[in-house]
Design a protein around this motif. Structure first.
Motif, PDB file in Angstrom:
ATOM      1  N   LEU A  17       0.842  -1.208   0.000  1.00  0.00           N
ATOM      2  CA  LEU A  17       0.000   0.000   0.000  1.00  0.00           C
ATOM      3  C   LEU A  17       0.873   1.253   0.000  1.00  0.00           C
ATOM      4  N   VAL A  18       1.896   1.231   0.862  1.00  0.00           N
ATOM      5  CA  VAL A  18       2.737   2.429   0.959  1.00  0.00           C
ATOM      6  C   VAL A  18       3.611   2.565  -0.287  1.00  0.00           C
ATOM      7  N   VAL A  30       1.488   2.625 -11.746  1.00  0.00           N
ATOM      8  CA  VAL A  30       1.602   1.514 -10.793  1.00  0.00           C
ATOM      9  C   VAL A  30       0.485   0.492 -10.956  1.00  0.00           C
ATOM     10  N   VAL A  31       0.866  -0.782 -10.939  1.00  0.00           N
ATOM     11  CA  VAL A  31      -0.127  -1.862 -10.862  1.00  0.00           C
ATOM     12  C   VAL A  31       0.213  -2.687  -9.620  1.00  0.00           C
ATOM     13  N   VAL A  32      -0.780  -2.869  -8.732  1.00  0.00           N
ATOM     14  CA  VAL A  32      -0.561  -3.700  -7.547  1.00  0.00           C
ATOM     15  C   VAL A  32      -1.231  -5.049  -7.796  1.00  0.00           C
ATOM     16  N   PHE A  33      -0.467  -6.114  -7.587  1.00  0.00           N
ATOM     17  CA  PHE A  33      -1.027  -7.467  -7.709  1.00  0.00           C
ATOM     18  C   PHE A  33      -1.287  -7.992  -6.303  1.00  0.00           C
ATOM     19  N   ARG A 118      -6.861   1.063  -3.964  1.00  0.00           N
ATOM     20  CA  ARG A 118      -7.716  -0.047  -4.466  1.00  0.00           C
ATOM     21  C   ARG A 118      -7.858   0.017  -5.981  1.00  0.00           C
ATOM     22  N   GLY A 119      -7.973   1.227  -6.487  1.00  0.00           N
ATOM     23  CA  GLY A 119      -8.144   1.407  -7.936  1.00  0.00           C
ATOM     24  C   GLY A 119      -6.936   0.924  -8.735  1.00  0.00           C
ATOM     25  N   LEU A 120      -5.777   0.833  -8.061  1.00  0.00           N
ATOM     26  CA  LEU A 120      -4.562   0.400  -8.770  1.00  0.00           C
ATOM     27  C   LEU A 120      -4.356  -1.097  -8.639  1.00  0.00           C
ATOM     28  N   THR A 121      -5.239  -1.741  -7.832  1.00  0.00           N
ATOM     29  CA  THR A 121      -4.956  -3.121  -7.426  1.00  0.00           C
ATOM     30  C   THR A 121      -5.763  -4.148  -8.203  1.00  0.00           C
ATOM     31  N   ARG A 122      -5.063  -5.193  -8.631  1.00  0.00           N
ATOM     32  CA  ARG A 122      -5.749  -6.333  -9.254  1.00  0.00           C
ATOM     33  C   ARG A 122      -5.877  -7.400  -8.171  1.00  0.00           C
TER      34      ARG A 122
END
Ligand code: FAD
Length: 437
Positions: A17-18, A30-33, A118-122
């Protein structure tokens, strides 16, 4: 350095998150998996029981979280905040200075909401392979909600934030192969269903989980015996008001009929053994052909626990250190990585970074520390934090915050379990006031 970069972040716990926030602030794409369907990582209590709680069966259905239901933080909320985002008390939340785990999760959920993570997270997307191909990383991921469909995508940089509290490191117990009674790690309802833990319970280890759980279990068990590496007559090994908890040396042997013999000569028939012996670093998705390895719980070589010299700055690791004010260190590491990637901070050359790693390893060797202590940075956590602060050109932390971590460790070392309730609002007002005078 081309900017903005396309950066993959693996994991949406505190580190992910950070990292996502800091990378976004630096203008990166950024894409967070995240393999689960939620943010918060470790701080999400999962009541599911592992199909193989000791994690021996590689085909088991693993549970990422390792929280037990009753877990309360062992650091005050003032050490679990971020520089510009206080861990404030919430209306109808848990107001305690050392809150229960649900409060930490709410805080992290609010953080994710506030900064649009959250919007960046898959979600429900597990990274199964990360491999350097030419000047890019190929990230292969599997999305469970899409019938385990696999996809591949190219990134300029990868930031690994996958945590290190899900693969248990078991204590060495001679004769354990013949032991026919339950063995647990401090995890899930299976463990917490205290009525099932009968009569005599053995805990191995003297870390924070053992500190909390021995007392909790002692309230329903007949006897609790804790196996430690210390001498059993060490004056520090004593809990006031817990007569049925006894500390011992390590276990000499366990037997099929339930007998547990300790090195100090004591033996007892026990009903369960709980390994409070920590976890292993595990990076099953990372393919670097030996450039980064996990050896005796050392992830390396890593410059300052973050960058592998040969792959820097394109690969980095957040949150690997332990026995430190984790949230603060994670925030500083994330800022460092984000600014290195945007070219605002320069890293030394690969050779210089490698030299620094070697020096650190040599120092450990000189002090007789085995490899598995590499990321266990106490008592140098202050120096490490200052080094990061200096890299970032940030103002020094407030002195009371600096000292507070040491105070917590002192209380834990002295087995003073009531410090959490003594540090109430008046205590904090006094501390903050006296630091302003
Ligand atoms: P995690 O929280 O483990 O998050 C990692 C995330 O990565 C998870 O969401 C996971 O699902 C995801 N992930 C993993 N692999 C993949 C993959 N291949 N693909 C996609 N996603 C993946 N710290 C404190 O400051 N105070 C405390 O009181 C405290 N108590 C603790 C008590 C316990 C029992 C434990 C285990 C830890 C405690 N800690 C405490 C330390 C705590 O772990 C850290 O504070 C922090 O939560 C670590 O965050 P992380 O994001 O690095 O890892």
């Amino acid at each position: 350095m081309p900017s903005p970069l396309k950066v993959a972040v693996i994991g949406a716990g505190v580190s992910g998150l950070v990292a996502a926030r800091e990378l976004q602030r630096e203008g990166h794409d950024v894409v967070v998996f995240e393999k689960s369907n939620h943010v918060g990582g470790t701080w999400f209590y999962d009541p599911k029981t592992e199909s193989d709680p000791l994690g021996i069966d590689p085909t088991r259905d693993p549970v990422h979280g390792s929280l037990y239901l009753s877990l309360r933080t062992n650091l005050p909320r003032q050490l679990m905040d971020f520089s510009d985002y206080p861990f404030a008390k919430r209306e109808s939340g848990d107001p305690r200075t050392f809150p229960g785990h649900e409060e930490v999760l709410r805080f992290l959920e609010d953080f994710a909401g506030e900064f649009g993570i959250r919007g960046l997270t898959r979600f429900e997307t597990e990274v199964v392979k990360v491999e350097r191909k030419g000047s890019e990383w190929t990230v292969e991921s599997r999305t469970s909600r899409l019938g385990d469909s696999v996809s591949r995508e190219e990134f300029d940089a990868v930031v690994v934030c996958s945590g290190h509290f899900s693969v248990p490191k078991l204590g060495e117990v001679p004769g354990i192969d013949t032991w026919r009674r339950p063995t647990f790690i401090p995890i899930t309802t299976e463990f917490l269903n205290l009525s099932r833990i009968r009569h005599v319970v053995i805990l191995i280890g003297l870390g924070p989980s053992s500190f909390d759980l021995s007392r909790e279990i002692s309230q329903v068990a007949k006897e609790v015996h804790v196996a430690t590496r210390l001498s059993s007559d060490s004056p520090s090994l004593k809990f006031e008001n817990y007569q049925n908890i006894t500390f011992h040396t390590t276990i000499k042997r366990v037997y099929e009929d339930g007998l547990v013999a300790f090195e100090d000569g004591f033996s007892v028939y026990a009903d369960a053994i709980i390994h409070c012996t920590g976890y292993k670093y595990d990076l099953p998705f990372l393919v670097t052909n030996g450039t980064v390895t996990v050896e005796d719980n050392r992830v390396g070589p890593l410059y300052k626990h973050v960058f592998p010299p040969a792959l820097a700055p394109w690969l980095s690791f957040i949150g690997l250190t332990s026995k430190d004010p984790v949230f603060h260190i994670i925030e500083l590491q994330c800022k460092w990585v984000a600014r290195v990637l945007s070219g605002k901070i320069m890293l030394p050359t690969e050779e210089e970074m490698m030299e620094s790693v070697k020096e650190y390893y040599q120092l450990m060797e000189k002090n007789g520390l085995p490899k598995h202590y590499t990321h266990f940075i106490y008592p140098l956590q202050g120096d490490y934090k200052h080094w990061l602060i200096e890299q970032l050109g940030l103002p020094a932390l407030k002195e009371w915050k600096e000292n507070m971590y040491e105070e917590c460790i002192k209380n834990l070392d002295q087995m003073n379990h009531s410090y959490r309730d003594q540090w109430d609002d008046i205590y904090w007002d006094n501390i903050i006031q006296s630091s302003q005078n």
